[in-house]
Design an enzyme around this catalytic site. Sequence first.
Site, mmCIF file in Angstrom:
data_model
loop_
_atom_site.group_PDB
_atom_site.id
_atom_site.type_symbol
_atom_site.label_atom_id
_atom_site.label_comp_id
_atom_site.label_asym_id
_atom_site.label_seq_id
_atom_site.Cartn_x
_atom_site.Cartn_y
_atom_site.Cartn_z
ATOM 1 N N SER A 143 30.716 43.531 -5.181
ATOM 2 C CA SER A 143 29.840 44.642 -5.523
ATOM 3 C C SER A 143 29.921 44.967 -6.998
ATOM 4 O O SER A 143 30.986 44.863 -7.611
ATOM 5 C CB SER A 143 30.206 45.886 -4.711
ATOM 6 O OG SER A 143 29.444 47.013 -5.111
ATOM 7 N N LYS A 153 35.483 45.646 -3.281
ATOM 8 C CA LYS A 153 34.695 45.172 -2.140
ATOM 9 C C LYS A 153 34.552 43.650 -2.217
ATOM 10 O O LYS A 153 34.199 43.097 -3.258
ATOM 11 C CB LYS A 153 33.314 45.823 -2.127
ATOM 12 C CG LYS A 153 32.510 45.595 -0.849
ATOM 13 C CD LYS A 153 31.236 46.451 -0.868
ATOM 14 C CE LYS A 153 30.526 46.421 0.472
ATOM 15 N NZ LYS A 153 29.906 45.119 0.724
ATOM 16 N N SER A 181 0.864 -1.174 0.000
ATOM 17 C CA SER A 181 0.000 0.000 0.000
ATOM 18 C C SER A 181 0.904 1.229 0.000
ATOM 19 O O SER A 181 2.045 1.163 0.465
ATOM 20 C CB SER A 181 -0.888 0.017 1.247
ATOM 21 O OG SER A 181 -1.444 1.296 1.476
ATOM 22 N N THR A 182 0.394 2.346 -0.514
ATOM 23 C CA THR A 182 1.135 3.600 -0.371
ATOM 24 C C THR A 182 1.554 3.822 1.073
ATOM 25 O O THR A 182 2.661 4.288 1.362
ATOM 26 C CB THR A 182 0.262 4.794 -0.822
ATOM 27 O OG1 THR A 182 -0.065 4.645 -2.201
ATOM 28 C CG2 THR A 182 0.979 6.123 -0.595
ATOM 29 N N ASN A 183 0.671 3.424 1.978
ATOM 30 C CA ASN A 183 0.841 3.822 3.377
ATOM 31 C C ASN A 183 1.920 3.060 4.128
ATOM 32 O O ASN A 183 2.337 3.498 5.214
ATOM 33 C CB ASN A 183 -0.503 3.683 4.110
ATOM 34 C CG ASN A 183 -1.587 4.484 3.429
ATOM 35 O OD1 ASN A 183 -1.304 5.339 2.597
ATOM 36 N ND2 ASN A 183 -2.834 4.199 3.773
#
Length: 482
Positions: free
Chosen positions: A324, A330, A146-148
């Site tokens: 920058s 910078k 099952s998916t679960n």
Amino acid sequence: MTPSPPLAKDTRTERDALGDMEIPADALYGIQTARAMNNFAVSGRPMNQKLIQALVLVKKAAAQVNGEQKRLPAHRAAAIIKACDELLAGRYQNMFTVDALQGGAGTSTHMNVNEVIANLAIVQLGGQPGQYELVHPLDDVNCCQSTNDVYPTALRITAIRLLRPLCDAMSSLQEALQHKETEYADLLKLGRTQLMDALPMMAGQGFGAYAKAIARDRWRLYKAEERLREIPIGGTAIGTGMNAPRAYSYRMVEQLADETGLGLCRSDHPMDPIQNMDVFVEVSGLLKSAAVNLLKISGDFRLLASGPFGGIGEYTLPPVQAGSSIMPGKVNPVMAEMAGLTAMRVMAEDAAITMAAASGQLELNAFLPLISESLLESLHILSNAVRLFEERCVRGLVVHEERCSANLRSSAVMASALVAELGYDEAASIASAAIAQGRTPEDIAQERGLLTHSRIEQLCHPYTVTKPGIPGQEEGTHHGNE
């Protein structure tokens, strides 16, 4: 005139309980995937590929076990296994198309995997995609599943696989910080509390404190794997195990442990890991703890490296790129910034995981796809951020002795070393005078005739003021103001 042959149809028709739907003829996915693609066009991001790989791995193990136990004909089991091997080799990733943000507790992703595996197996048996009488996505690929129970099993496997490189990255970061602890063990600098001058310290002591924090994170994350090893495979829809023989359940755990090399074990109450997601919350909480430390450390580095002339300027971080587009020369602390913003993202993902886990109802949590997406994302980005921060920032960090000495000399904190000898009030008076006159407390104390030069040197010696004890007193003696 000879008639032209009919054009091949570019779609095929598939049917489910909701009706018919046209699917691209060559698509390896089927009708459930196609419906999910329409329903969940949310983020534009498919499910995490590492989770898909783990889901395929579970399917391969199931085909092997169901083949062994004669629930699948040998030719179907072999075709499914071969299809899984192709997917595990990285082929056909474009067929996993369901959006990461989906309803249904992961059923759409799970069916996407079932359909792709089934159609690949069909092609291998000489059929065309959609000929499910040859290999059925549910009857065959999903036999006893099952998916679960499949989805949380795959999620736990994926989480462990991502947790291990994170632990390695944390270990390497700890070692790098310990190296800095040794490298700068004798460099005296100003401590700071609440961003104000505080007692002096060795620069190495600060790195040692960072290393201790990362060591705790490393150990906590290492231990977290134990929580993830317990898998609910065989529990099917709600954990009762209906449609999954007990022999299948036990063999599946063995097969997955062999396939992954992980110390997986069967949950003794599969209903628990199917409906309760607190383990993922716990792991996410540990990731958040690590993120908190990463944000703190990277923030300290940025602050101590500020300047280089208008700020504290005691650290220089490795320059990795121009900073920058308008200010030439910078250079910004971008690797520390990257570490910090990644940490913030992990904290945000933790909030999502917490809310999703708490929103489960009765025998299932419908929000497991969000838990999956957030947890795996946090594991992935935190691992990368820690590694890059260590490689491109911590390793090349330089502490400047001259700047540390200048900042220490221009403060009045050495007055604290005189408290035991002269009393707090006198030391405070000396500190105030030093600040007002731009001089050192040592100069003021000597000028006032309160202490000899040799005594001041003894009290203010770097090794005296950076270790436990009262300056000027032998261990075990107590007198004066302490």
